[in-house]
Design an enzyme around this catalytic site. Structure first.
Site, PDB file in Angstrom:
ATOM      1  N   HIS A 189       0.865  -1.180   0.000  1.00  0.00           N
ATOM      2  CA  HIS A 189       0.000   0.000   0.000  1.00  0.00           C
ATOM      3  C   HIS A 189       0.904   1.233   0.000  1.00  0.00           C
ATOM      4  CE1 HIS A 189      -3.116  -2.769   1.157  1.00  0.00           C
ATOM      5  NE2 HIS A 189      -4.003  -1.841   1.455  1.00  0.00           N
ATOM      6  N   GLU A 192      -2.120   6.065  -0.386  1.00  0.00           N
ATOM      7  CA  GLU A 192      -3.549   6.084  -0.015  1.00  0.00           C
ATOM      8  C   GLU A 192      -3.757   7.361   0.786  1.00  0.00           C
ATOM      9  OE1 GLU A 192      -4.771   3.046   2.779  1.00  0.00           O
ATOM     10  OE2 GLU A 192      -6.901   3.279   2.297  1.00  0.00           O
ATOM     11  N   ASP A 271     -12.070  -3.433   1.567  1.00  0.00           N
ATOM     12  CA  ASP A 271     -12.724  -4.039   2.737  1.00  0.00           C
ATOM     13  C   ASP A 271     -14.234  -3.975   2.522  1.00  0.00           C
ATOM     14  OD1 ASP A 271     -10.308  -4.305   4.669  1.00  0.00           O
ATOM     15  OD2 ASP A 271     -10.183  -2.255   3.899  1.00  0.00           O
TER      16      ASP A 271
END
Ligand code: ADE
Ligand code: ZN
Length: 330
Positions: A189, A192, A271
């Site tokens: 990641h 973000e 998610d």
């Protein structure tokens, strides 16, 4: 949308729907601080990544046995298949479980049980990606990779997730070197909530092959040019970005600009139990809010299979890509 696609950014713990959370809580004698599934769902209002992560980690208390992890993954695969997902590369967060006394073998064997029957049960091929929590130490990440050694036959890649700002990729140089030596693929990641510099670091210091999110590359034209030239896949998660307030409204999402810039974008759910939708729902939402046409949607699906870790099964990749080309939009 049933367009065939690969899901490349999906945290299995983020697929824990309130109904399953309550069923597992009851089975395992865990008391949740919510009276009902409705009350729990009502708590899904987030200000930023951290406010989500607090609830995400707390709810994991209900996951205790191999069977729990197998049920969680099986439920996800069924939902994903119903939305056109043909291949899923699934993140899991071992440290969030070992910290609660759940052995890493319980987690991996439970997930593995669901994944190994996924093609037969759901028609979905799978890969498993072990993620390190970046707000824990580099030593903890190294210990986690070491603990995973007996299970490496089930694991394709390593990733890096959790609270991003203040935890730059370079902190994990050593564990990514160790993962490379073990023959694992690498993602992280970056961008973000964190700055474009973290995307550069993930590429240069960790040697990642895909960037998860990568949204903030758009602040740095030189970085965009590099990502385009090197065809680095970005695993975008549009509904997640809205729910975690990285973008104000879906209509403001930079996906169209990113596609126009020539970036290798993919659309994923992150998610889904928390952010209002699975992979197909994300495709539907961007189609609607951003007025994407059939060829843009087809490009996103094609990109997902091109970016998948299917190098050991190119025949399958070719089959999936042919399904994308054959799809007719309604
Ligand atoms: N863990 C689960 N979802 C995440 C996200 N969107 N960013 C970072 N870590 C996560
Ligand atoms: Zn994520």
């Amino acid at each position: 949308m049933h367009l065939p696609k690969a899901e490349l950014h999906l945290h299995i713990e983020g697929t824990l729907e309130p109904e399953l959370a309550f069923a597992l809580a009851e089975r395992n004698g865990v008391t949740l601080p919510y009276a009902s599934t409705e009350e729990l769902r009502a708590a899904y209002e987030f200000d930023d990544l951290q406010s989500f992560l607090d609830l995400y980690y707390a709810l994991m208390a209900v996951l205790r046995t191999e069977e729990d992890f197998a049920e969680l993954a099986d439920a996800y695969l069924a939902r994903a298949a119903a939305q056109g997902v043909r291949h899923a590369e699934i993140f899991f967060d071992p440290q969030a479980h070992t910290a609660r006394g759940v052995p890493i073998g319980t987690v991996i064997e439970g997930l593995g049980r669901a994944l190994e029957r996924s093609e037969e049960s759901h028609g979905v091929s799978t890969r498993l990606i072990l993620c390190f929590l970046r707000d824990l130490s580099a030593e903890s990440a190294l210990g986690t990779l070491d603990a995973a050694r007996p299970y490496l036959h089930r694991i394709s890649a390593v990733g890096l997730d959790s609270a991003e700002v203040g935890h730059p990729p370079a902190k994990f140089r050593e564990v990514y070197e160790a993962a490379t030596a073990l023959g694992l693929r690498k993602v992280a990641h970056a961008g973000e909530e964190g700055p474009p510099e973290y995307i550069r670091e993930a590429l240069d210091v960790l040697g990642v092959e895909r960037i998860d999110h990568g949204l903030r590359c758009m602040e740095d034209p030189e970085l965009v040019a590099r990502l385009v030239a090197d065809r680095v896949p970005l695993t975008l998660c549009p509904l997640s970005n809205v729910r975690l307030r990285t973008v104000d409204r879906l209509a403001d999402h930079p996906l169209p600009a990113m596609l126009a810039a020539g970036l290798h974008c993919t659309v994923n759910s992150d998610d889904p139990a928390y952010f209002g939708g699975y992979a197909g729902d994300n495709f539907d939402a961007v189609r609607e809010a951003l007025a994407l046409g059939p060829e843009q949607l087809r490009t996103l699906a094609r990109n997902s299979f091109e970016a998948a870790f299917l190098d050991d099964d190119e025949e399958r990749r070719a089959r999936y890509l042919a399904e994308v080309e054959a799809y007719t939009f309604d």
